[in-house]
Write an enzyme that holds these catalytic residues in place. Sequence first.
Site, PDB file in Angstrom:
ATOM      1  N   LYS A  67     -19.309  17.874   2.576  1.00 52.41           N
ATOM      2  CA  LYS A  67     -19.096  18.870   3.624  1.00 52.41           C
ATOM      3  C   LYS A  67     -18.357  18.167   4.749  1.00 52.41           C
ATOM      4  O   LYS A  67     -18.773  17.101   5.203  1.00 52.41           O
ATOM      5  CB  LYS A  67     -20.425  19.430   4.134  1.00 52.41           C
ATOM      6  CG  LYS A  67     -20.214  20.435   5.268  1.00 52.41           C
ATOM      7  CD  LYS A  67     -21.465  21.217   5.603  1.00 52.41           C
ATOM      8  CE  LYS A  67     -22.381  20.469   6.536  1.00 52.41           C
ATOM      9  NZ  LYS A  67     -23.475  21.336   7.033  1.00 52.41           N
ATOM     10  N   ARG A 111     -29.121  26.643   4.410  1.00 53.25           N
ATOM     11  CA  ARG A 111     -29.693  25.473   3.722  1.00 53.25           C
ATOM     12  C   ARG A 111     -30.674  24.729   4.629  1.00 53.25           C
ATOM     13  O   ARG A 111     -31.638  24.122   4.173  1.00 53.25           O
ATOM     14  CB  ARG A 111     -28.607  24.574   3.142  1.00 53.25           C
ATOM     15  CG  ARG A 111     -27.670  23.836   4.123  1.00 53.25           C
ATOM     16  CD  ARG A 111     -28.320  22.613   4.718  1.00 53.25           C
ATOM     17  NE  ARG A 111     -27.399  21.540   4.998  1.00 53.25           N
ATOM     18  CZ  ARG A 111     -27.512  20.750   6.054  1.00 53.25           C
ATOM     19  NH1 ARG A 111     -28.452  20.956   6.974  1.00 53.25           N
ATOM     20  NH2 ARG A 111     -26.687  19.745   6.221  1.00 53.25           N
ATOM     21  N   MET A 219     -36.961  19.954  12.732  1.00 59.56           N
ATOM     22  CA  MET A 219     -35.642  20.232  12.148  1.00 59.56           C
ATOM     23  C   MET A 219     -34.478  19.970  13.090  1.00 59.56           C
ATOM     24  O   MET A 219     -33.327  19.947  12.665  1.00 59.56           O
ATOM     25  CB  MET A 219     -35.588  21.700  11.685  1.00 59.56           C
ATOM     26  CG  MET A 219     -36.672  22.092  10.703  1.00 59.56           C
ATOM     27  SD  MET A 219     -36.684  21.093   9.198  1.00 59.56           S
ATOM     28  CE  MET A 219     -35.093  21.509   8.495  1.00 59.56           C
ATOM     29  N   LYS A 226     -31.704  11.871  19.481  1.00 59.88           N
ATOM     30  CA  LYS A 226     -32.377  13.167  19.640  1.00 59.88           C
ATOM     31  C   LYS A 226     -33.871  13.006  19.355  1.00 59.88           C
ATOM     32  O   LYS A 226     -34.271  12.119  18.594  1.00 59.88           O
ATOM     33  CB  LYS A 226     -31.790  14.201  18.671  1.00 59.88           C
ATOM     34  CG  LYS A 226     -30.488  14.827  19.141  1.00 59.88           C
ATOM     35  CD  LYS A 226     -30.144  15.985  18.224  1.00 59.88           C
ATOM     36  CE  LYS A 226     -28.814  16.597  18.568  1.00 59.88           C
ATOM     37  NZ  LYS A 226     -28.390  17.574  17.559  1.00 59.88           N
TER      38      LYS A 226
HETATM   39  P1  NAD Z   1     -28.307  26.298  19.824  1.00 56.58           P
HETATM   40  O1  NAD Z   1     -27.371  25.730  20.822  1.00 56.58           O
HETATM   41  O2  NAD Z   1     -28.064  27.682  19.329  1.00 56.58           O
HETATM   42  O3  NAD Z   1     -29.801  26.246  20.405  1.00 56.58           O
HETATM   43  C1  NAD Z   1     -30.289  25.066  21.013  1.00 56.58           C
HETATM   44  C2  NAD Z   1     -31.780  25.188  21.227  1.00 56.58           C
HETATM   45  O4  NAD Z   1     -32.257  23.986  21.828  1.00 56.58           O
HETATM   46  C3  NAD Z   1     -32.175  26.312  22.167  1.00 56.58           C
HETATM   47  O5  NAD Z   1     -33.449  26.783  21.804  1.00 56.58           O
HETATM   48  C4  NAD Z   1     -32.232  25.606  23.523  1.00 56.58           C
HETATM   49  O6  NAD Z   1     -33.039  26.282  24.456  1.00 56.58           O
HETATM   50  C5  NAD Z   1     -32.849  24.293  23.108  1.00 56.58           C
HETATM   51  N1  NAD Z   1     -32.564  23.188  23.998  1.00 56.58           N
HETATM   52  C6  NAD Z   1     -31.359  22.795  24.481  1.00 56.58           C
HETATM   53  N2  NAD Z   1     -31.497  21.683  25.249  1.00 56.58           N
HETATM   54  C7  NAD Z   1     -32.824  21.382  25.243  1.00 56.58           C
HETATM   55  C8  NAD Z   1     -33.600  20.350  25.842  1.00 56.58           C
HETATM   56  N3  NAD Z   1     -33.028  19.414  26.602  1.00 56.58           N
HETATM   57  N4  NAD Z   1     -34.933  20.346  25.621  1.00 56.58           N
HETATM   58  C9  NAD Z   1     -35.509  21.293  24.845  1.00 56.58           C
HETATM   59  N5  NAD Z   1     -34.828  22.294  24.259  1.00 56.58           N
HETATM   60  C10 NAD Z   1     -33.503  22.333  24.450  1.00 56.58           C
HETATM   61  O7  NAD Z   1     -28.337  25.258  18.637  1.00 56.58           O
HETATM   62  P2  NAD Z   1     -28.741  25.498  17.107  1.00 56.58           P
HETATM   63  O8  NAD Z   1     -27.501  25.809  16.329  1.00 56.58           O
HETATM   64  O9  NAD Z   1     -29.896  26.428  17.039  1.00 56.58           O
HETATM   65  O10 NAD Z   1     -29.188  24.026  16.669  1.00 56.58           O
HETATM   66  C11 NAD Z   1     -30.408  23.471  17.133  1.00 56.58           C
HETATM   67  C12 NAD Z   1     -30.529  22.041  16.666  1.00 56.58           C
HETATM   68  O11 NAD Z   1     -30.598  21.981  15.247  1.00 56.58           O
HETATM   69  C13 NAD Z   1     -29.349  21.141  17.056  1.00 56.58           C
HETATM   70  O12 NAD Z   1     -29.868  19.924  17.545  1.00 56.58           O
HETATM   71  C14 NAD Z   1     -28.617  20.923  15.748  1.00 56.58           C
HETATM   72  O13 NAD Z   1     -27.910  19.705  15.720  1.00 56.58           O
HETATM   73  C15 NAD Z   1     -29.798  20.920  14.794  1.00 56.58           C
HETATM   74  N6  NAD Z   1     -29.447  21.165  13.383  1.00 56.58           N
HETATM   75  C16 NAD Z   1     -30.130  20.470  12.445  1.00 56.58           C
HETATM   76  C17 NAD Z   1     -29.849  20.657  11.097  1.00 56.58           C
HETATM   77  C18 NAD Z   1     -30.632  19.913  10.060  1.00 56.58           C
HETATM   78  O14 NAD Z   1     -30.273  19.977   8.892  1.00 56.58           O
HETATM   79  N7  NAD Z   1     -31.705  19.262  10.404  1.00 56.58           N
HETATM   80  C19 NAD Z   1     -28.849  21.567  10.716  1.00 56.58           C
HETATM   81  C20 NAD Z   1     -28.194  22.298  11.702  1.00 56.58           C
HETATM   82  C21 NAD Z   1     -28.503  22.098  13.042  1.00 56.58           C
END
Ligand code: NAD
Length: 321
Positions: A67, A111, A219, A226
């Site tokens: 990807k 996923r 997640m 982070k």
């Molecule tokens: P988003 O921008 O739509 O939402 C971000 C979320 O984090 C919101 O709920 C926001 O209020 C909160 N947030 C932001 N800053 C914060 C802080 N300092 N303290 C606490 N909460 C905070 O993002 P998203 O697309 O929902 O992605 C969320 C997370 O998931 C990202 O970190 C992204 O990298 C991660 N992610 C992980 C995987 C995986 O496979 N594990 C896959 C995709 C995304």
Amino acid sequence: MLIVPEREIADLMTREAAFAAVEKVFAAMASGRAYNFPVVREAIGHADALYGFKGGFDRAGMSLGLKAGGYWPHNLERHGIINHQSTVFLFDPETGRARAMVGGNLLTALRTAAASAVSIRHLARADATVIGMIGAGHQAAFQLRAALEQRAFEKVIGWNLHPEMLPNLERVAEEAGLPFEAVELDGLRAADVLISITSSFDAILRADQVVAGTHIACMGTDTKGKQEVDPALLARATVFADEIAQAVSIGECQHAVARGLLDASEIAEIGAVINGTHPGRISESEITLFDGTGVGLQDLAVAAAVVDLAVAKGVAIEVDF
Ligand code: NAD
């Protein structure tokens, strides 16, 4: 070569198909039949973008590829498209020829939600009734929808740093006919299952805010630095991961390992539970924690499934390449 455009994915891929594909590839990873390649992630010095590759080879499912994509923070304001952009490329493991190019944006959310759902199916208490969410952004809604299918949940509770986003969770609860309650972090003690999915760089949840018997899927932490939960929680829990090497380097485990509270040898792969070579949860009072960092093989698994569905439905575009 086949092309499955992003616009087709929503009509092709289901949560059930994503769950099955991710569960299968986690099992293949744990039995040594599938492995991920080292992740490349670069700040490219243009458009403030982070770009990279996640790839691997699954000998069981015969998926080879990667990807490519990342995060362009100005996309929405400058171009009217979402900030996360990705495309999956699949290759024929026999010949190395390009087999398919598949839109990866919706697939990434499906996923990722499937990974925590797999952990809930295999590790949460059977009698879990309350699910708690930390985070209410784009991914959180996908996470909650997939999780609700794993147990007979009766209530959704949620906390978010930005409370104005909580309606994103409330809508999903309503769709499922369940009540939703916004709570303080202390209120999350009422949850039998917790999912954290934020972009936080500091621990949000303290270890004493999680009660015995809870399953928690962490997640959001997918990058060095982070963090979502107190490392002491990992010391208290039985810890599982999608991939141990990734969990200790870029996942939630990185902090507990750095502080000497957890050793990589104490982490089990979720695939081992799926395969039955690890017992998983062994008591009603145990806290189980799944560190879902997101591996390339998950992307290949759902992309391969979507290519099959697109071919069956006659919507895959064939190009001479
Ligand atoms: P988003 O921008 O739509 O939402 C971000 C979320 O984090 C919101 O709920 C926001 O209020 C909160 N947030 C932001 N800053 C914060 C802080 N300092 N303290 C606490 N909460 C905070 O993002 P998203 O697309 O929902 O992605 C969320 C997370 O998931 C990202 O970190 C992204 O990298 C991660 N992610 C992980 C995987 C995986 O496979 N594990 C896959 C995709 C995304």
